[in-house]
Design a protein around this motif. Structure first.
Motif, PDB file in Angstrom:
ATOM      1  N   PHE A 158       0.856  -1.183   0.000  1.00 23.95           N
ATOM      2  CA  PHE A 158       0.000   0.000   0.000  1.00 23.95           C
ATOM      3  C   PHE A 158       0.893   1.234   0.000  1.00 23.95           C
ATOM      4  N   ALA A 159       0.940   1.922  -1.135  1.00 19.84           N
ATOM      5  CA  ALA A 159       1.807   3.094  -1.298  1.00 19.84           C
ATOM      6  C   ALA A 159       1.095   4.311  -0.722  1.00 19.84           C
ATOM      7  N   ARG A 160       1.395   4.635   0.525  1.00 20.16           N
ATOM      8  CA  ARG A 160       0.752   5.750   1.213  1.00 20.16           C
ATOM      9  C   ARG A 160       1.450   7.052   0.821  1.00 20.16           C
ATOM     10  N   THR A 161       0.865   7.720  -0.156  1.00 15.69           N
ATOM     11  CA  THR A 161       1.496   8.878  -0.789  1.00 15.69           C
ATOM     12  C   THR A 161       1.243  10.167  -0.027  1.00 15.69           C
ATOM     13  N   GLY A 162       2.272  11.017   0.027  1.00 15.55           N
ATOM     14  CA  GLY A 162       2.135  12.357   0.577  1.00 15.55           C
ATOM     15  C   GLY A 162       1.839  13.351  -0.531  1.00 15.55           C
ATOM     16  N   LEU A 163       2.156  14.620  -0.301  1.00 14.04           N
ATOM     17  CA  LEU A 163       1.936  15.666  -1.294  1.00 14.04           C
ATOM     18  C   LEU A 163       3.063  15.615  -2.330  1.00 14.04           C
ATOM     19  N   VAL A 164       2.703  15.340  -3.578  1.00 13.52           N
ATOM     20  CA  VAL A 164       3.701  15.168  -4.629  1.00 13.52           C
ATOM     21  C   VAL A 164       4.077  16.536  -5.208  1.00 13.52           C
ATOM     22  N   VAL A 165       5.372  16.859  -5.162  1.00  6.59           N
ATOM     23  CA  VAL A 165       5.864  18.142  -5.672  1.00  6.59           C
ATOM     24  C   VAL A 165       6.184  17.982  -7.150  1.00  6.59           C
ATOM     25  N   ALA A 166       5.373  18.603  -7.990  1.00  6.90           N
ATOM     26  CA  ALA A 166       5.551  18.541  -9.441  1.00  6.90           C
ATOM     27  C   ALA A 166       5.251  19.908 -10.025  1.00  6.90           C
ATOM     28  N   GLY A 167       5.871  20.204 -11.145  1.00  4.91           N
ATOM     29  CA  GLY A 167       5.681  21.506 -11.770  1.00  4.91           C
ATOM     30  C   GLY A 167       4.286  21.707 -12.312  1.00  4.91           C
ATOM     31  N   GLU A 168       3.658  20.637 -12.723  1.00  4.40           N
ATOM     32  CA  GLU A 168       2.303  20.708 -13.275  1.00  4.40           C
ATOM     33  C   GLU A 168       1.511  19.516 -12.753  1.00  4.40           C
ATOM     34  N   GLY A 169       0.272  19.764 -12.361  1.00  2.00           N
ATOM     35  CA  GLY A 169      -0.568  18.696 -11.843  1.00  2.00           C
ATOM     36  C   GLY A 169      -0.444  18.559 -10.336  1.00  2.00           C
ATOM     37  N   GLY A 170      -1.443  17.950  -9.709  1.00  2.00           N
ATOM     38  CA  GLY A 170      -1.429  17.752  -8.277  1.00  2.00           C
ATOM     39  C   GLY A 170      -1.542  19.052  -7.505  1.00  2.00           C
ATOM     40  N   ALA A 171      -1.285  18.982  -6.201  1.00  2.00           N
ATOM     41  CA  ALA A 171      -1.418  20.157  -5.348  1.00  2.00           C
ATOM     42  C   ALA A 171      -0.473  21.275  -5.769  1.00  2.00           C
ATOM     43  N   TRP A 172       0.768  20.917  -6.099  1.00  2.28           N
ATOM     44  CA  TRP A 172       1.727  21.959  -6.456  1.00  2.28           C
ATOM     45  C   TRP A 172       1.440  22.574  -7.819  1.00  2.28           C
ATOM     46  N   GLY A 173       0.712  21.865  -8.646  1.00  5.63           N
ATOM     47  CA  GLY A 173       0.300  22.458  -9.909  1.00  5.63           C
ATOM     48  C   GLY A 173      -0.597  23.656  -9.705  1.00  5.63           C
ATOM     49  N   ARG A 174      -1.293  23.701  -8.553  1.00  3.04           N
ATOM     50  CA  ARG A 174      -2.123  24.857  -8.212  1.00  3.04           C
ATOM     51  C   ARG A 174      -1.320  25.917  -7.458  1.00  3.04           C
ATOM     52  N   LEU A 175      -0.351  25.463  -6.661  1.00  2.00           N
ATOM     53  CA  LEU A 175       0.411  26.404  -5.839  1.00  2.00           C
ATOM     54  C   LEU A 175       1.396  27.243  -6.642  1.00  2.00           C
ATOM     55  N   PHE A 176       2.090  26.626  -7.596  1.00  2.00           N
ATOM     56  CA  PHE A 176       3.119  27.357  -8.342  1.00  2.00           C
ATOM     57  C   PHE A 176       2.575  28.634  -9.001  1.00  2.00           C
ATOM     58  N   PRO A 177       1.437  28.579  -9.714  1.00  2.00           N
ATOM     59  CA  PRO A 177       0.948  29.829 -10.331  1.00  2.00           C
ATOM     60  C   PRO A 177       0.630  30.919  -9.308  1.00  2.00           C
ATOM     61  N   LEU A 178       0.052  30.546  -8.165  1.00  2.00           N
ATOM     62  CA  LEU A 178      -0.265  31.544  -7.145  1.00  2.00           C
ATOM     63  C   LEU A 178       0.996  32.230  -6.638  1.00  2.00           C
ATOM     64  N   PHE A 179       1.998  31.431  -6.299  1.00  2.00           N
ATOM     65  CA  PHE A 179       3.235  32.000  -5.775  1.00  2.00           C
ATOM     66  C   PHE A 179       3.989  32.771  -6.854  1.00  2.00           C
ATOM     67  N   ARG A 180       3.896  32.316  -8.090  1.00  2.00           N
ATOM     68  CA  ARG A 180       4.601  32.982  -9.188  1.00  2.00           C
ATOM     69  C   ARG A 180       4.105  34.421  -9.352  1.00  2.00           C
ATOM     70  N   PHE A 181       2.809  34.643  -9.081  1.00  2.00           N
ATOM     71  CA  PHE A 181       2.243  35.988  -9.216  1.00  2.00           C
ATOM     72  C   PHE A 181       2.208  36.736  -7.886  1.00  2.00           C
ATOM     73  N   GLY A 182       2.947  36.232  -6.914  1.00  2.00           N
ATOM     74  CA  GLY A 182       3.037  36.916  -5.636  1.00  2.00           C
ATOM     75  C   GLY A 182       1.793  36.796  -4.786  1.00  2.00           C
ATOM     76  N   LEU A 183       0.955  35.796  -5.076  1.00  2.00           N
ATOM     77  CA  LEU A 183      -0.307  35.633  -4.349  1.00  2.00           C
ATOM     78  C   LEU A 183      -0.263  34.485  -3.351  1.00  2.00           C
ATOM     79  N   GLY A 184       0.910  33.882  -3.201  1.00  2.00           N
ATOM     80  CA  GLY A 184       1.033  32.752  -2.296  1.00  2.00           C
ATOM     81  C   GLY A 184       1.343  33.188  -0.879  1.00  2.00           C
TER      82      GLY A 184
END
Length: 302
Positions: A158-184
């Motif tokens: 059972f692969a118990r996955t955490g938050l996957v850090v990726a440039g596109e997709g997943g949770a970080w796919g949403r975070l990167f654009p926010l932080f890139r525009f100074g909104l993070g």
């Protein structure tokens, strides 16, 4: 090896298929529509049906399919979708695997560190008991649904996955654009732990599991040192060269996300004890390393 994969079009599945094929492995992709290519096999998870003949000759099955935890607000209807997509789908795969005259040697079935519930500042490894809440209960049912494969003697992980850090997709796919525009900025108190893993390390860990006979049962797929949301926020600012002065108060998150906010504000400090004990080495153990690797994989775009 001949390896069957569900969820092959998702963030992790796409990367895993690419990695395996690059090394000459034969990949069979399970799809929920009529097959359109020789490498596709039909399955219908909600009907708990799999074209088991398509799994013949597979040395391994990697089951990653499931509706996205953070894709929508957790209404009663979507919570049912989350459960059905995981529990019914896993049961279908496990029963298909068990039905084969020559079953695969290993079934790697997706799970999540949400099974531990909110652990606060307490670090937990795979020996920790399940926690409380919707996600913890869902993960327990999800893992239990693989019982048919275990009963058939198939090594089941059972692969118990955490938050996957990726440039596109997943949770970080949403975070990167926010932080890139100074909104993070930090979320809630910022003291909650986020157990992350770089996408490259996640794929390497799955491949390690496939070939490490001593691994069975739960395995945490997280980096060795979880960090707080406050630390993630600071690292994002440094890597992207953007200010991180904003913050989202907990009440606002609860209003916007409803019950899903418990997953964002909750603290899961999970450590990968079994991976480390089995000899796995992380390429990107720190949060800044993981962030820079994600940016490099998407061409360095900021």
């Amino acid at each position: 090896m001949r390896i069957a994969i569900t969820g092959s079009s998702g963030l992790i599945g796409t990367a895993l298929v690419r990695s395996l094929r690059a090394d000459g492995h034969e990949v069979v992709r399970l799809v929920r529509r009529p097959p359109r290519a020789e490498d596709e096999v039909r399955w219908e998870p909600k009907r708990q049906w799999v074209d088991a003949e398509g799994l013949a000759g597979c040395a391994a099955v990697v089951h990653l399919a499931g509706a996205g935890i953070g894709d929508r607000r957790w209404t009663d209807a979507y919570k049912k979708e989350l459960r059905d997509s995981r529990v019914l789908g896993t049961a279908a795969i496990a029963e298909a695997v068990a039905s084969l005259d020559t079953p695969p040697r290993v079934l790697v079935s997706g799970s999540a560190i949400g099974i531990y519930g909110d652990t606060g500042e307490r670090a937990v490894d795979e020996s920790a008991p399940p926690g409380e809440g919707f996600l913890a209960g869902l993960c327990q049912e999800w893992e239990e649904a693989a019982g048919a494969a275990q009963d058939a003697g198939v090594r089941t992980v059972f692969a118990r996955t955490g938050l996957v850090v990726a440039g596109e997709g997943g949770a970080w796919g949403r975070l990167f654009p926010l932080f890139r525009f100074g909104l993070g900025g930090r979320m809630g108190s910022g003291r909650q732990y986020w157990s992350f893993i770089a996408l490259d390390d996640h794929i390497a860990a799955l491949r390690h599991i496939l070939t490490t006979e001593g691994l069975a049962g739960p395995v945490n797929l997280t980096a060795p040192e979880p960090v707080t949301n406050r630390e993630v926020t600071a690292a994002m600012g440094r890597v992207l060269g953007r200010p991180t002065l904003l913050s989202v108060p907990a009440p606002a998150l609860r209003l916007a996300l409803g019950e899903l906010s418990s997953d964002v504000l909750g603290s899961v400090r999970a450590v990968p004890r079994r991976l480390l004990d089995s000899g796995f080495t992380f390429a990107h153990p720190g949060i800044e390393e993981a962030l820079r690797a994600a940016l490099a994989a998407r061409g360095g775009r900021r």
